[in-house]
Design an enzyme around this catalytic site. Structure first.
Site, PDB file in Angstrom:
ATOM      1  N   ALA A  69      29.219  78.568 -62.002  1.00 52.30           N
ATOM      2  CA  ALA A  69      30.582  79.071 -62.137  1.00 52.30           C
ATOM      3  C   ALA A  69      30.566  80.175 -63.192  1.00 52.30           C
ATOM      4  O   ALA A  69      29.706  80.192 -64.078  1.00 52.30           O
ATOM      5  CB  ALA A  69      31.508  77.943 -62.550  1.00 52.30           C
ATOM      6  N   GLY A 113      27.279  75.231 -60.822  1.00 53.70           N
ATOM      7  CA  GLY A 113      28.051  75.314 -59.585  1.00 53.70           C
ATOM      8  C   GLY A 113      27.246  75.876 -58.424  1.00 53.70           C
ATOM      9  O   GLY A 113      27.545  75.585 -57.260  1.00 53.70           O
ATOM     10  N   GLU A 116      25.497  72.967 -57.060  1.00 49.01           N
ATOM     11  CA  GLU A 116      26.505  72.124 -56.409  1.00 49.01           C
ATOM     12  C   GLU A 116      26.926  72.720 -55.061  1.00 49.01           C
ATOM     13  O   GLU A 116      27.111  71.994 -54.079  1.00 49.01           O
ATOM     14  CB  GLU A 116      27.722  71.961 -57.335  1.00 49.01           C
ATOM     15  CG  GLU A 116      27.379  71.166 -58.584  1.00 49.01           C
ATOM     16  CD  GLU A 116      28.506  71.152 -59.602  1.00 49.01           C
ATOM     17  OE1 GLU A 116      28.954  72.244 -60.019  1.00 49.01           O
ATOM     18  OE2 GLU A 116      28.932  70.052 -59.994  1.00 49.01           O
ATOM     19  N   GLU A 136      25.005  72.469 -67.290  1.00 44.78           N
ATOM     20  CA  GLU A 136      26.333  72.483 -67.929  1.00 44.78           C
ATOM     21  C   GLU A 136      26.326  71.859 -69.311  1.00 44.78           C
ATOM     22  O   GLU A 136      27.100  72.246 -70.189  1.00 44.78           O
ATOM     23  CB  GLU A 136      27.358  71.753 -67.037  1.00 44.78           C
ATOM     24  CG  GLU A 136      27.743  72.506 -65.772  1.00 44.78           C
ATOM     25  CD  GLU A 136      26.871  72.194 -64.574  1.00 44.78           C
ATOM     26  OE1 GLU A 136      25.739  71.702 -64.763  1.00 44.78           O
ATOM     27  OE2 GLU A 136      27.319  72.458 -63.438  1.00 44.78           O
TER      28      GLU A 136
HETATM   29  C1  HXC Z   1      28.773  84.469 -65.760  1.00 42.28           C
HETATM   30  C2  HXC Z   1      26.539  84.990 -65.705  1.00 42.28           C
HETATM   31  C3  HXC Z   1      26.222  83.666 -65.328  1.00 42.28           C
HETATM   32  C4  HXC Z   1      27.311  82.741 -65.180  1.00 42.28           C
HETATM   33  C5  HXC Z   1      24.402  84.798 -65.466  1.00 42.28           C
HETATM   34  N1  HXC Z   1      25.379  85.649 -65.760  1.00 42.28           N
HETATM   35  N2  HXC Z   1      24.883  83.577 -65.196  1.00 42.28           N
HETATM   36  N3  HXC Z   1      27.810  85.382 -65.910  1.00 42.28           N
HETATM   37  N4  HXC Z   1      28.552  83.184 -65.417  1.00 42.28           N
HETATM   38  N5  HXC Z   1      27.117  81.478 -64.801  1.00 42.28           N
HETATM   39  C6  HXC Z   1      25.264  87.062 -66.111  1.00 42.28           C
HETATM   40  C7  HXC Z   1      24.704  87.249 -67.514  1.00 42.28           C
HETATM   41  O1  HXC Z   1      25.729  87.104 -68.476  1.00 42.28           O
HETATM   42  C8  HXC Z   1      24.172  88.650 -67.437  1.00 42.28           C
HETATM   43  O2  HXC Z   1      25.248  89.553 -67.542  1.00 42.28           O
HETATM   44  C9  HXC Z   1      23.661  88.743 -65.999  1.00 42.28           C
HETATM   45  O3  HXC Z   1      24.315  87.697 -65.284  1.00 42.28           O
HETATM   46  C10 HXC Z   1      22.172  88.512 -65.912  1.00 42.28           C
HETATM   47  O4  HXC Z   1      21.868  87.293 -66.581  1.00 42.28           O
HETATM   48  P1  HXC Z   1      20.721  87.164 -67.706  1.00 42.28           P
HETATM   49  O5  HXC Z   1      21.040  85.943 -68.490  1.00 42.28           O
HETATM   50  O6  HXC Z   1      20.541  88.441 -68.428  1.00 42.28           O
HETATM   51  O7  HXC Z   1      19.446  86.931 -66.761  1.00 42.28           O
HETATM   52  P2  HXC Z   1      18.140  86.085 -67.103  1.00 42.28           P
HETATM   53  O8  HXC Z   1      17.672  86.346 -68.496  1.00 42.28           O
HETATM   54  O9  HXC Z   1      17.196  86.356 -65.971  1.00 42.28           O
HETATM   55  O10 HXC Z   1      18.599  84.558 -67.053  1.00 42.28           O
HETATM   56  C11 HXC Z   1      19.059  84.028 -65.841  1.00 42.28           C
HETATM   57  C12 HXC Z   1      19.768  82.652 -66.088  1.00 42.28           C
HETATM   58  C13 HXC Z   1      20.835  82.818 -67.173  1.00 42.28           C
HETATM   59  C14 HXC Z   1      18.706  81.634 -66.545  1.00 42.28           C
HETATM   60  C15 HXC Z   1      20.330  82.205 -64.760  1.00 42.28           C
HETATM   61  O11 HXC Z   1      21.679  83.915 -66.819  1.00 42.28           O
HETATM   62  C16 HXC Z   1      21.690  81.607 -67.353  1.00 42.28           C
HETATM   63  O12 HXC Z   1      21.287  80.630 -68.004  1.00 42.28           O
HETATM   64  N6  HXC Z   1      22.921  81.629 -66.798  1.00 42.28           N
HETATM   65  C17 HXC Z   1      23.872  80.584 -66.985  1.00 42.28           C
HETATM   66  C18 HXC Z   1      23.550  79.426 -66.105  1.00 42.28           C
HETATM   67  C19 HXC Z   1      24.544  78.290 -66.287  1.00 42.28           C
HETATM   68  O13 HXC Z   1      24.746  77.813 -67.419  1.00 42.28           O
HETATM   69  N7  HXC Z   1      25.213  77.860 -65.196  1.00 42.28           N
HETATM   70  C20 HXC Z   1      26.193  76.835 -65.262  1.00 42.28           C
HETATM   71  C21 HXC Z   1      27.549  77.443 -65.472  1.00 42.28           C
HETATM   72  S1  HXC Z   1      28.803  76.190 -65.632  1.00 42.28           S
HETATM   73  P3  HXC Z   1      25.129  90.861 -68.483  1.00 42.28           P
HETATM   74  O14 HXC Z   1      26.526  91.474 -68.384  1.00 42.28           O
HETATM   75  O15 HXC Z   1      24.773  90.393 -69.835  1.00 42.28           O
HETATM   76  O16 HXC Z   1      24.075  91.694 -67.836  1.00 42.28           O
HETATM   77  C22 HXC Z   1      29.087  75.714 -64.057  1.00 42.28           C
HETATM   78  C23 HXC Z   1      30.141  74.666 -63.890  1.00 42.28           C
HETATM   79  C24 HXC Z   1      30.385  74.407 -62.451  1.00 42.28           C
HETATM   80  O17 HXC Z   1      28.515  76.166 -63.132  1.00 42.28           O
HETATM   81  C25 HXC Z   1      31.759  73.873 -62.238  1.00 42.28           C
HETATM   82  C26 HXC Z   1      32.101  73.914 -60.768  1.00 42.28           C
HETATM   83  C27 HXC Z   1      33.547  73.751 -60.493  1.00 42.28           C
END
Ligand code: HXC
Length: 262
Positions: A69, A113, A116, A136
């Site tokens: 998400a 997400g 999921e 998360e």
């Molecule tokens: C918003 C995101 C994002 C996310 C990545 N980006 N994941 N933006 N929401 N979930 C953005 C980064 O901010 C970055 O933007 C660009 O995508 C590239 O990401 P990087 O981090 O620079 O890439 P990398 O170093 O290759 O790392 C990849 C990654 C990392 C390991 C996937 O991005 C990461 O850990 N993302 C978050 C994953 C996460 O926590 N997901 C769960 C979210 S909570 P910029 O502008 O800086 O270039 C969730 C709840 C679900 O999903 C609820 C459902 C209803």
């Protein structure tokens, strides 16, 4: 209909096609926001209602199926925002109402997400670079779109707890070994493999395809005896279809069946 955050296309012969939905927010690694989930719901419903479509593939980019998400979009939400307005989760279950099979073709990150969403599909075909996880916990939350429920059903309690509590990722090989994904293929073969599976599903009679999907899904919603009874009712009902007569006659007479979806 034009979409901004997804791309739709079709593949296959005119009579029976595969609908493909590609998540398309590459700069954000396909982070899932409300607008994208609305578009995804509309596209899936449109394919589901289209008689020429027999199966649907949901995919992302090479680098990310979806990284979860959209964290930026939800960072400042309060409890009242998310609870009263059902923010974030309100449009996530639309995919569950799709009757046609939906295959997730996953390459790269399928996190939070994104994992999921893949699990809401009927099965997952993964590229060898796929990484799955429920990170998360690192953000001070827990999965919110079924991760704590579908992951243990797919991989068992031990691995689901490990992933949900540590936030670590598992690679495609581990995901296949654990039962989360049905097949792992080289990245450059992912769409061919998914299309092959989807076209095969398209070649079968729709009543039996729907019944198979409904019956397998029932295994996760009922006791064994209720599930077996549900299966038996569908099994018996399929003897009322022309496709059952066609399928069995074709086998007996050593010819290719021509299903009519009736
Ligand atoms: C918003 C995101 C994002 C996310 C990545 N980006 N994941 N933006 N929401 N979930 C953005 C980064 O901010 C970055 O933007 C660009 O995508 C590239 O990401 P990087 O981090 O620079 O890439 P990398 O170093 O290759 O790392 C990849 C990654 C990392 C390991 C996937 O991005 C990461 O850990 N993302 C978050 C994953 C996460 O926590 N997901 C769960 C979210 S909570 P910029 O502008 O800086 O270039 C969730 C709840 C679900 O999903 C609820 C459902 C209803």
């Amino acid at each position: 209909m034009t979409y901004e955050l997804i791309v739709t296309s079709t593949e296959g012969p005119d009579s029976r096609q595969v609908g493909i939905v590609t998540l398309n927010r590459p700069k954000q690694l396909n982070a899932l926001n409300n607008e994208l989930m609305d578009e995804l719901g509309s596209a899936l419903k449109a394919f589901d209602a289209d008689d020429s479509i027999g199966c649907i593939i949901l995919t992302g980019s090479e680098k990310a199926f979806a990284a979860g998400a959209d964290i930026g979009a939800m960072a400042n939400y309060s409890f009242a925002d998310v609870y009263n307005n059902d923010y974030i989760t309100r449009n996530w279950e639309q995919i569950r109402s799709i009757r046609k099979p939906v295959i997730a073709a996953v390459s790269g990150f399928a996190l939070g997400g994104g994992c999921e969403l893949a699990m809401m599909c009927d099965f997952i075909i993964a590229a060898d670079n796929a990484r799955f996880g429920q990170p998360e916990i690192k953000l001070g939350i827990i999965p919110g779109a079924g991760g704590t429920q579908r992951l243990p059903r797919a991989v068992g309690k031990a691995k689901a707890m490990d992933l949900a509590l540590t936030g670590r990722m598992m690679d495609a090989v581990e995901a296949e070994r654990a039962g989360l994904v049905s097949r792992v293929v080289p990245l450059d073969k992912l769409m061919d493999e998914a299309l092959g599976a989807a076209l095969m599903i398209c070649s079968y009679g729709q009543p039996s395809v729907f019944a198979a999907k409904e019956a397998v899904n029932r295994a996760f919603e009922s006791s064994l005896s209720d599930g077996v009874m549900f299966e038996r009712r569908l099994f018996h009902a399929l003897f009322a279809t022309e496709d059952q007569k066609e399928g069995m006659d074709a086998f007996v007479n050593k010819r290719k069946p021509e299903f009519k979806n009736r």
